[in-house]
Design an enzyme around this catalytic site. Structure first.
Site, PDB file in Angstrom:
ATOM      1  N   GLY A   1      28.798  43.424  53.625  1.00 39.49           N
ATOM      2  CA  GLY A   1      28.829  44.136  54.901  1.00 39.49           C
ATOM      3  C   GLY A   1      29.624  45.425  54.841  1.00 39.49           C
TER       4      GLY A   1
ATOM      5  N   GLU B   1      27.198  47.865  53.672  1.00 40.09           N
ATOM      6  CA  GLU B   1      26.239  48.067  54.764  1.00 40.09           C
ATOM      7  C   GLU B   1      26.838  48.920  55.875  1.00 40.09           C
ATOM      8  OE1 GLU B   1      25.582  43.823  55.078  1.00 40.09           O
ATOM      9  OE2 GLU B   1      23.492  44.077  54.462  1.00 40.09           O
TER      10      GLU B   1
ATOM     11  N   GLU C   1      26.136  39.063  48.320  1.00 44.49           N
ATOM     12  CA  GLU C   1      25.784  37.917  49.179  1.00 44.49           C
ATOM     13  C   GLU C   1      25.056  36.807  48.436  1.00 44.49           C
ATOM     14  OE1 GLU C   1      25.389  41.122  50.036  1.00 44.49           O
ATOM     15  OE2 GLU C   1      25.957  41.420  52.129  1.00 44.49           O
TER      16      GLU C   1
ATOM     17  N   ALA D   1      31.540  40.988  55.292  1.00 48.55           N
ATOM     18  CA  ALA D   1      31.739  40.178  56.489  1.00 48.55           C
ATOM     19  C   ALA D   1      32.799  39.131  56.161  1.00 48.55           C
ATOM     20  CB  ALA D   1      30.428  39.518  56.888  1.00 48.55           C
TER      21      ALA D   1
HETATM   22  C1  HXC Z   1      37.147  36.863  54.029  1.00 51.46           C
HETATM   23  C2  HXC Z   1      38.147  37.863  52.220  1.00 51.46           C
HETATM   24  C3  HXC Z   1      36.946  38.536  51.915  1.00 51.46           C
HETATM   25  C4  HXC Z   1      35.819  38.325  52.772  1.00 51.46           C
HETATM   26  C5  HXC Z   1      38.425  39.085  50.448  1.00 51.46           C
HETATM   27  N1  HXC Z   1      39.027  38.224  51.290  1.00 51.46           N
HETATM   28  N2  HXC Z   1      37.146  39.294  50.811  1.00 51.46           N
HETATM   29  N3  HXC Z   1      38.230  37.026  53.254  1.00 51.46           N
HETATM   30  N4  HXC Z   1      35.979  37.479  53.799  1.00 51.46           N
HETATM   31  N5  HXC Z   1      34.663  38.929  52.582  1.00 51.46           N
HETATM   32  C6  HXC Z   1      40.406  37.752  51.233  1.00 51.46           C
HETATM   33  C7  HXC Z   1      40.610  36.739  50.115  1.00 51.46           C
HETATM   34  O1  HXC Z   1      40.171  35.472  50.527  1.00 51.46           O
HETATM   35  C8  HXC Z   1      42.085  36.818  49.915  1.00 51.46           C
HETATM   36  O2  HXC Z   1      42.731  36.109  50.945  1.00 51.46           O
HETATM   37  C9  HXC Z   1      42.394  38.290  50.144  1.00 51.46           C
HETATM   38  O3  HXC Z   1      41.284  38.805  50.900  1.00 51.46           O
HETATM   39  C10 HXC Z   1      42.495  39.082  48.864  1.00 51.46           C
HETATM   40  O4  HXC Z   1      41.324  38.853  48.122  1.00 51.46           O
HETATM   41  P1  HXC Z   1      41.341  38.446  46.573  1.00 51.46           P
HETATM   42  O5  HXC Z   1      40.036  37.822  46.279  1.00 51.46           O
HETATM   43  O6  HXC Z   1      42.551  37.643  46.265  1.00 51.46           O
HETATM   44  O7  HXC Z   1      41.461  39.890  45.882  1.00 51.46           O
HETATM   45  P2  HXC Z   1      40.924  40.322  44.450  1.00 51.46           P
HETATM   46  O8  HXC Z   1      41.178  39.240  43.436  1.00 51.46           O
HETATM   47  O9  HXC Z   1      41.474  41.680  44.215  1.00 51.46           O
HETATM   48  O10 HXC Z   1      39.331  40.422  44.597  1.00 51.46           O
HETATM   49  C11 HXC Z   1      38.759  41.385  45.424  1.00 51.46           C
HETATM   50  C12 HXC Z   1      37.264  41.042  45.674  1.00 51.46           C
HETATM   51  C13 HXC Z   1      37.124  39.619  46.205  1.00 51.46           C
HETATM   52  C14 HXC Z   1      36.457  41.222  44.386  1.00 51.46           C
HETATM   53  C15 HXC Z   1      36.751  42.076  46.706  1.00 51.46           C
HETATM   54  O11 HXC Z   1      38.022  39.447  47.303  1.00 51.46           O
HETATM   55  C16 HXC Z   1      35.763  39.246  46.681  1.00 51.46           C
HETATM   56  O12 HXC Z   1      34.877  38.982  45.910  1.00 51.46           O
HETATM   57  N6  HXC Z   1      35.564  39.178  48.027  1.00 51.46           N
HETATM   58  C17 HXC Z   1      34.333  38.747  48.621  1.00 51.46           C
HETATM   59  C18 HXC Z   1      33.281  39.826  48.528  1.00 51.46           C
HETATM   60  C19 HXC Z   1      31.984  39.356  49.149  1.00 51.46           C
HETATM   61  O13 HXC Z   1      31.387  38.372  48.727  1.00 51.46           O
HETATM   62  N7  HXC Z   1      31.523  40.058  50.200  1.00 51.46           N
HETATM   63  C20 HXC Z   1      30.277  39.742  50.879  1.00 51.46           C
HETATM   64  C21 HXC Z   1      30.562  38.886  52.063  1.00 51.46           C
HETATM   65  S1  HXC Z   1      29.088  38.338  52.852  1.00 51.46           S
HETATM   66  P3  HXC Z   1      43.794  34.916  50.591  1.00 51.46           P
HETATM   67  O14 HXC Z   1      44.160  34.411  51.956  1.00 51.46           O
HETATM   68  O15 HXC Z   1      43.079  33.959  49.718  1.00 51.46           O
HETATM   69  O16 HXC Z   1      44.896  35.644  49.891  1.00 51.46           O
HETATM   70  C22 HXC Z   1      28.627  39.667  53.791  1.00 51.46           C
HETATM   71  C23 HXC Z   1      27.389  39.464  54.633  1.00 51.46           C
HETATM   72  C24 HXC Z   1      27.119  40.667  55.476  1.00 51.46           C
HETATM   73  O17 HXC Z   1      29.222  40.677  53.830  1.00 51.46           O
HETATM   74  C25 HXC Z   1      26.145  40.345  56.558  1.00 51.46           C
HETATM   75  C26 HXC Z   1      26.186  41.413  57.619  1.00 51.46           C
HETATM   76  C27 HXC Z   1      25.313  41.159  58.827  1.00 51.46           C
END
Ligand code: HXC
Length: 258
Positions: free
Chosen positions: A108, A111, A131, A65
């Site tokens: 997400g 999911e 998460e 998400a």
């Molecule tokens: C918003 C995101 C994002 C996310 C990545 N980006 N994931 N933005 N929401 N979930 C953005 C980063 O901020 C960054 O933007 C760009 O994408 C590239 O990401 P990097 O982190 O620079 O890439 P990298 O170093 O290769 O790392 C990849 C990664 C990491 C390991 C996937 O991005 C990461 O950990 N992302 C978050 C994963 C996460 O926690 N997902 C769960 C979300 S909560 P900028 O502008 O800084 O360049 C969820 C709840 C679901 O999903 C509920 C459902 C009902």
């Protein structure tokens, strides 16, 4: 085109949806998800489409998400607006959906893949539920569908640590995904499977999907009854007559979806 965050196109009888927010690793913003739902329901209503494939990029299926969009959310507003409730709409699509997952399928993203009917993974795919590291918990099936896919201990480990991820091979061994493919062949193979499904009788395809999904909701005896009643009803269709008739006559069946 019609959409800002996805690409939706038809490949013969297959509907192909490509998540397309590369700068955010396909983070699932509310707008993106509404577009996915819209494209899915258009394919579901299109008699020329027999199955659907959802994919992302080689780097990311979806990184979850959109954290930037939701970080300041307030619980009471989430409740009033049923925050992310629309994600579940995907499960109302009657046609089979294949997730073709390359790269990150996190939170997400994982999911979303699990809400699809079949998951194919590219060799570099990564599945996880991070998460907990964000001070929250999975919200669209990470604590539910993942358990059913990989078992309790693995699901607990994945969701409680947020950093135990599954690579493609592990995901295949556990049954989360049904096939691992080289990244550059993944989408083509998913489309081939979708094409095969699209040649079958479409009402039968939809009954199979419905019956298998009932197995997650019903007791065994109720599920078996549900299945048997549907099976019995197939003998009222053209396509059952055609399919079994063609077998006996040693020819290929021509299904008419009726
Ligand atoms: C918003 C995101 C994002 C996310 C990545 N980006 N994931 N933005 N929401 N979930 C953005 C980063 O901020 C960054 O933007 C760009 O994408 C590239 O990401 P990097 O982190 O620079 O890439 P990298 O170093 O290769 O790392 C990849 C990664 C990491 C390991 C996937 O991005 C990461 O950990 N992302 C978050 C994963 C996460 O926690 N997902 C769960 C979300 S909560 P900028 O502008 O800084 O360049 C969820 C709840 C679901 O999903 C509920 C459902 C009902």
């Amino acid at each position: 085109g019609e959409y800002k965050n996805i690409i939706s196109e038809k490949k013969g009888k297959v509907g192909l949806i490509t998540l397309n927010r590369p700068k955010a690793l396909n983070a699932l913003s509310s707008a993106l998800f509404h577009e996915v739902n819209d494209a899915l329901f258009k394919f579901d209503a299109d008699e020329g489409v027999g199955a659907i494939v959802i994919t992302g990029s080689e780097k990311a299926f979806a990184a979850g998400a959109d954290i930037k969009e939701m970080k300041d959310n307030v619980a009471i507003e989430c409740y009033k607006n049923n925050f992310l409730g629309h994600w579940t709409d995907i499960t109302k699509v009657k046609k089979p959906i294949i997730a073709a997952v390359n790269g990150f399928a996190l939170g997400g993203g994982c999911e979303l893949a699990m809400m699809c009917d079949i998951i194919y993974a590219g060799e570099k795919a990564v599945f996880g539920q991070p998460e907990i590291k964000l001070g929250t918990i999975p919200g669209a099936g990470g604590t539910q569908r993942l358990v059913k896919a990989v078992g309790k201990s693995k699901a607990m480990e994945i969701c409680l640590t947020g950093s135990v991820n599954l690579n493609a091979e592990e995901a295949a061994n556990l049954g989360l995904v049904s096939k691992v493919l080289p990244a550059d062949q993944l989408v083509d193979e998913a489309i081939k499977t979708a094409e095969k499904i699209a040649t079958m009788s479409q009402p039968m395809v939809q009954m199979v999907k419905e019956a298998i999904n009932q197995s997650f909701e019903l007791s065994l005896s109720s599920g078996l009854l549900y299945e048997r009643r549907m099976f019995q009803n197939t003998f009222g269709t053209h396509d059952q007559r055609e399919g079994m008739g063609a077998f006996v006559e040693k020819r290929k069946p021509t299904f008419q979806n009726k």
